[in-house]
Design an enzyme around this catalytic site. Sequence first.
Site, mmCIF file in Angstrom:
data_model
loop_
_atom_site.group_PDB
_atom_site.id
_atom_site.type_symbol
_atom_site.label_atom_id
_atom_site.label_comp_id
_atom_site.label_asym_id
_atom_site.label_seq_id
_atom_site.Cartn_x
_atom_site.Cartn_y
_atom_site.Cartn_z
ATOM 1 N N TYR A 1 14.684 -42.300 -14.285
ATOM 2 C CA TYR A 1 13.972 -42.547 -13.025
ATOM 3 C C TYR A 1 13.094 -43.797 -13.096
ATOM 4 O O TYR A 1 12.112 -43.900 -12.343
ATOM 5 C CB TYR A 1 13.125 -41.325 -12.657
ATOM 6 N N LYS B 1 19.416 -29.856 -10.862
ATOM 7 C CA LYS B 1 18.061 -29.926 -11.430
ATOM 8 C C LYS B 1 17.607 -28.555 -11.941
ATOM 9 O O LYS B 1 18.240 -27.527 -11.653
ATOM 10 C CB LYS B 1 17.109 -30.485 -10.370
ATOM 11 N N GLU C 1 24.291 -44.932 -13.770
ATOM 12 C CA GLU C 1 23.825 -43.564 -14.076
ATOM 13 C C GLU C 1 24.857 -42.773 -14.875
ATOM 14 O O GLU C 1 24.498 -41.997 -15.770
ATOM 15 C CB GLU C 1 23.463 -42.835 -12.770
ATOM 16 N N HIS D 1 20.398 -34.104 -7.830
ATOM 17 C CA HIS D 1 20.314 -35.559 -7.753
ATOM 18 C C HIS D 1 21.710 -36.099 -7.501
ATOM 19 O O HIS D 1 22.687 -35.556 -8.014
ATOM 20 C CB HIS D 1 19.796 -36.157 -9.076
ATOM 21 N N ASN E 1 14.151 -30.264 -5.667
ATOM 22 C CA ASN E 1 15.107 -30.288 -4.550
ATOM 23 C C ASN E 1 16.547 -30.092 -5.019
ATOM 24 O O ASN E 1 17.483 -30.611 -4.417
ATOM 25 C CB ASN E 1 14.936 -31.568 -3.716
HETATM 26 P P1 IDP Z 1 17.149 -38.843 -3.838
HETATM 27 O O1 IDP Z 1 17.081 -37.873 -5.004
HETATM 28 O O2 IDP Z 1 17.404 -38.140 -2.531
HETATM 29 O O3 IDP Z 1 18.053 -40.009 -4.095
HETATM 30 P P2 IDP Z 1 14.957 -40.603 -4.577
HETATM 31 O O4 IDP Z 1 14.324 -41.542 -3.613
HETATM 32 O O5 IDP Z 1 15.896 -41.165 -5.606
HETATM 33 O O6 IDP Z 1 15.679 -39.442 -3.733
HETATM 34 O O7 IDP Z 1 13.771 -39.819 -5.310
HETATM 35 C C1 IDP Z 1 13.932 -39.242 -6.545
HETATM 36 C C2 IDP Z 1 13.330 -37.876 -6.550
HETATM 37 O O8 IDP Z 1 11.906 -37.967 -6.569
HETATM 38 C C3 IDP Z 1 13.630 -37.005 -5.359
HETATM 39 O O9 IDP Z 1 14.894 -36.395 -5.427
HETATM 40 C C4 IDP Z 1 12.518 -35.957 -5.454
HETATM 41 O O10 IDP Z 1 12.869 -34.958 -6.413
HETATM 42 C C5 IDP Z 1 11.344 -36.749 -6.059
HETATM 43 N N1 IDP Z 1 10.264 -37.010 -5.110
HETATM 44 C C6 IDP Z 1 9.049 -36.447 -5.134
HETATM 45 N N2 IDP Z 1 8.261 -36.900 -4.182
HETATM 46 C C7 IDP Z 1 8.980 -37.791 -3.511
HETATM 47 C C8 IDP Z 1 8.661 -38.606 -2.351
HETATM 48 O O11 IDP Z 1 7.573 -38.591 -1.803
HETATM 49 N N3 IDP Z 1 9.685 -39.408 -1.911
HETATM 50 C C9 IDP Z 1 10.917 -39.446 -2.533
HETATM 51 N N4 IDP Z 1 11.216 -38.688 -3.609
HETATM 52 C C10 IDP Z 1 10.261 -37.850 -4.098
#
Ligand code: IDP
Length: 147
Positions: A51, A11, A134, A123, A120
Site C-alpha cells: 500500500y 482481506k 501487484e 482488494h 471492506n
Molecule cells: P480500493 O481498495 O477500492 O481500490 P483504495 O483507494 O486503493 O481503494 O484504498 C485502499 C484501501 O484503504 C481501501 O480498500 C480501504 O480498505 C482503505 N481505506 C480506509 N480509509 C479510506 C478512505 O478514506 N479512502 C479510501 N480508502 C480507505
Amino acid sequence: MALERTLSIIKPDAVAKNVIGEIYSRFEKAGLKVVASKMKQLSKQEAEGFYAVHRERPFFAALVEFMISGPVMIQALQGENAVLKHRDLMGATNPKDAAPGTIRADFADSADFADSIDANAVHGSDSLENAAIEIAYFFPATDVYAR
Ligand code: IDP
C-alpha cells in the site's frame, strides 16, 4: 475485449467470516479464472510495501494494522476485462456505498461501522498497469498459470 489478469485479495475480515469459497464462486460465475492463489499472513513490511502509494494518507497506519490482523487470501484472476469486471464484483470502496449484491455490500465488516472503511472484504487492482505490479509483488511468474 482483452484477456487480462488482475490481483485480488480477500482481506482478513472476509477470511475470518469463512466466505473464501463464496467469493471464489462469484469470480468463477463471472468468467474469471483463478490462475495463482495462496493464503498468507502479511508482515507489516509487506503490507506497507503493498500500500506504499497510500503512505501519506491519514488512513495508512490503520489500513496496514487491519491487513496484518489475520491471514489474507491472495489470487491472480484471468478473464476478459478482468480488471474492471473484478472491480464491479467488489463494489464501492466504502461498503456503505456498495451496490446490493456486490462482495463488499454482502461480506464487509465495515458495512456495520460508521467510522472506518478498512475492513471492506476485498482488494482489487485498479488498472492493468497496477495489476501487473501487484501480481508480481506476491507471485513469481512461475507461480501464475496460463489456463
Ligand atoms: P480500493 O481498495 O477500492 O481500490 P483504495 O483507494 O486503493 O481503494 O484504498 C485502499 C484501501 O484503504 C481501501 O480498500 C480501504 O480498505 C482503505 N481505506 C480506509 N480509509 C479510506 C478512505 O478514506 N479512502 C479510501 N480508502 C480507505
